[in-house]
Design a protein around this motif. Structure first.
Motif, PDB file in Angstrom:
ATOM      1  N   GLY A   1      34.752  42.298  22.418  1.00 21.62           N
ATOM      2  CA  GLY A   1      35.260  41.832  23.596  1.00 21.62           C
ATOM      3  C   GLY A   1      36.727  41.931  23.571  1.00 21.62           C
ATOM      4  O   GLY A   1      37.462  41.588  24.665  1.00 21.62           O
TER       5      GLY A   1
ATOM      6  N   LYS B   1      38.607  44.402  24.074  1.00 26.98           N
ATOM      7  CA  LYS B   1      38.742  45.629  24.653  1.00 26.98           C
ATOM      8  C   LYS B   1      38.181  45.749  25.800  1.00 26.98           C
ATOM      9  O   LYS B   1      36.738  45.555  25.790  1.00 26.98           O
ATOM     10  CB  LYS B   1      38.832  46.958  24.196  1.00 26.98           C
ATOM     11  N   GLU B   2      38.428  45.796  27.297  1.00 33.50           N
ATOM     12  CA  GLU B   2      37.453  46.010  28.508  1.00 33.50           C
ATOM     13  C   GLU B   2      36.835  47.644  28.260  1.00 33.50           C
ATOM     14  O   GLU B   2      37.681  48.230  29.041  1.00 33.50           O
ATOM     15  CB  GLU B   2      38.327  45.816  29.673  1.00 33.50           C
ATOM     16  N   TRP B   3      35.624  47.735  27.775  1.00 38.04           N
ATOM     17  CA  TRP B   3      35.310  49.122  27.484  1.00 38.04           C
ATOM     18  C   TRP B   3      34.354  49.491  28.679  1.00 38.04           C
ATOM     19  O   TRP B   3      34.024  50.746  28.654  1.00 38.04           O
ATOM     20  CB  TRP B   3      34.612  49.167  26.062  1.00 38.04           C
TER      21      TRP B   3
ATOM     22  N   SER C   1      35.129  36.819  26.892  1.00 42.09           N
ATOM     23  CA  SER C   1      35.531  38.037  27.328  1.00 42.09           C
ATOM     24  C   SER C   1      34.589  39.159  27.746  1.00 42.09           C
ATOM     25  O   SER C   1      34.768  39.851  28.762  1.00 42.09           O
ATOM     26  CB  SER C   1      36.368  38.608  25.761  1.00 42.09           C
TER      27      SER C   1
ATOM     28  N   MET D   1      34.252  40.707  31.637  1.00 41.91           N
ATOM     29  CA  MET D   1      34.285  41.968  32.069  1.00 41.91           C
ATOM     30  C   MET D   1      33.133  42.328  32.884  1.00 41.91           C
ATOM     31  O   MET D   1      33.293  42.923  33.719  1.00 41.91           O
ATOM     32  CB  MET D   1      33.917  42.777  30.757  1.00 41.91           C
TER      33      MET D   1
ATOM     34  N   ARG E   1      33.994  40.855  36.415  1.00 40.58           N
ATOM     35  CA  ARG E   1      35.072  41.682  36.978  1.00 40.58           C
ATOM     36  C   ARG E   1      34.230  42.983  37.461  1.00 40.58           C
ATOM     37  O   ARG E   1      34.704  43.439  38.565  1.00 40.58           O
ATOM     38  CB  ARG E   1      35.932  42.076  35.906  1.00 40.58           C
TER      39      ARG E   1
ATOM     40  N   TYR F   1      40.564  37.974  38.795  1.00 40.37           N
ATOM     41  CA  TYR F   1      40.418  38.247  37.461  1.00 40.37           C
ATOM     42  C   TYR F   1      41.643  38.824  36.529  1.00 40.37           C
ATOM     43  O   TYR F   1      41.808  39.050  35.649  1.00 40.37           O
ATOM     44  CB  TYR F   1      39.374  39.283  37.182  1.00 40.37           C
TER      45      TYR F   1
ATOM     46  N   LEU G   1      42.414  39.659  28.702  1.00 38.91           N
ATOM     47  CA  LEU G   1      41.959  41.017  28.905  1.00 38.91           C
ATOM     48  C   LEU G   1      42.815  41.676  29.736  1.00 38.91           C
ATOM     49  O   LEU G   1      43.361  41.075  30.592  1.00 38.91           O
ATOM     50  CB  LEU G   1      40.576  41.020  29.751  1.00 38.91           C
TER      51      LEU G   1
ATOM     52  N   VAL H   1      43.926  43.514  32.572  1.00 41.92           N
ATOM     53  CA  VAL H   1      43.246  43.926  34.091  1.00 41.92           C
ATOM     54  C   VAL H   1      44.413  43.968  34.813  1.00 41.92           C
ATOM     55  O   VAL H   1      45.076  43.184  35.357  1.00 41.92           O
ATOM     56  CB  VAL H   1      42.334  42.559  34.618  1.00 41.92           C
TER      57      VAL H   1
END
Length: 209
Positions: free
Chosen positions: A92, A94-96, A126, A130, A133, A162, A168, A170
């Protein structure tokens, strides 16, 4: 010219071997899980998690064989469930999710997996953020997923900014918010009949800044 990928440590190398095959090697997966967990009692508890995630992320971005891709997602799912909080929190960081859904051959399974984790009570914040979002951006999750979310939670997601979530990255605008997400195709696991049944959240505008 692409640089040769070098996995981190023995766990990274093992995961690279696991994901390079179209067939699941259960004994190697079991031993890799044990090796990842062995780090939890050390001074660097998430080192094994990071090694595994680096190899998985690389493979999901470059693999061409669809059976190897599917096997890699299966392995990621097993590690997420079996390796506990340490692995989930490391993933979590990184927003992968948006990157994985850009590949058509990964999109359906990836969205299903992200939704399952985003709604799971044991997932870190996290991962939940994600998922929420991506909902707000208009990613086309299956109707069955949306039915699990209460109207109150949907409204909260719609009203949440977000960009204010500090843990994160964003940005106010990305290539994802600048254009609509890729639509489902029949191969994504949603039939044409269900695709018209509230699969998209029409009231959710893309985040803009």
């Amino acid at each position: 010219m692409f640089k040769t990928f070098k996995p981190d440590g023995l766990i990274g190398a093992a995961v690279l071997d696991l994901t390079s095959s179209p067939v699941l090697n259960q004994p190697l997966l079991n031993s890799t899980i044990a090796d990842i967990k062995a780090f939890y009692a050390t001074g660097t508890p998430r080192k094994g998690c990071a090694q595994a995630i680096k190899s998985i992320t690389h493979q999901l971005m470059i693999l061409k064989n669809p059976d190897c891709l599917q096997n890699t997602l299966v392995i990621l799912g097993v590690l997420y469930k079996e390796c506990g909080t340490e692995f989930r929190e490391e993933l979590g960081k990184k927003e992968w999710g948006p990157d994985f859904t850009q590949r058509e051959e990964l999109r359906g399974y990836s969205l299903e997996m992200i939704a399952e984790w985003g709604l799971a009570p044991f997932s870190p914040e996290s991962i939940k953020i994600m998922f929420e979002r991506m909902l707000k951006l208009g990613y086309r999750f299956q109707a069955d997923t949306l039915k699990k979310i209460s109207p109150q939670k949907m409204q909260r997601i719609r009203l949440t900014d977000y960009r204010a979530q500090s843990h994160l990255p964003v940005p106010s605008k990305t290539r994802l918010s600048a254009q609509p997400p890729p639509p489902f195709s029949e191969g994504d696991g949603v039939s044409s009949s269900s695709a018209s049944e509230n699969v998209v959240l029409p009231a959710y505008e893309a985040i803009s800044g």
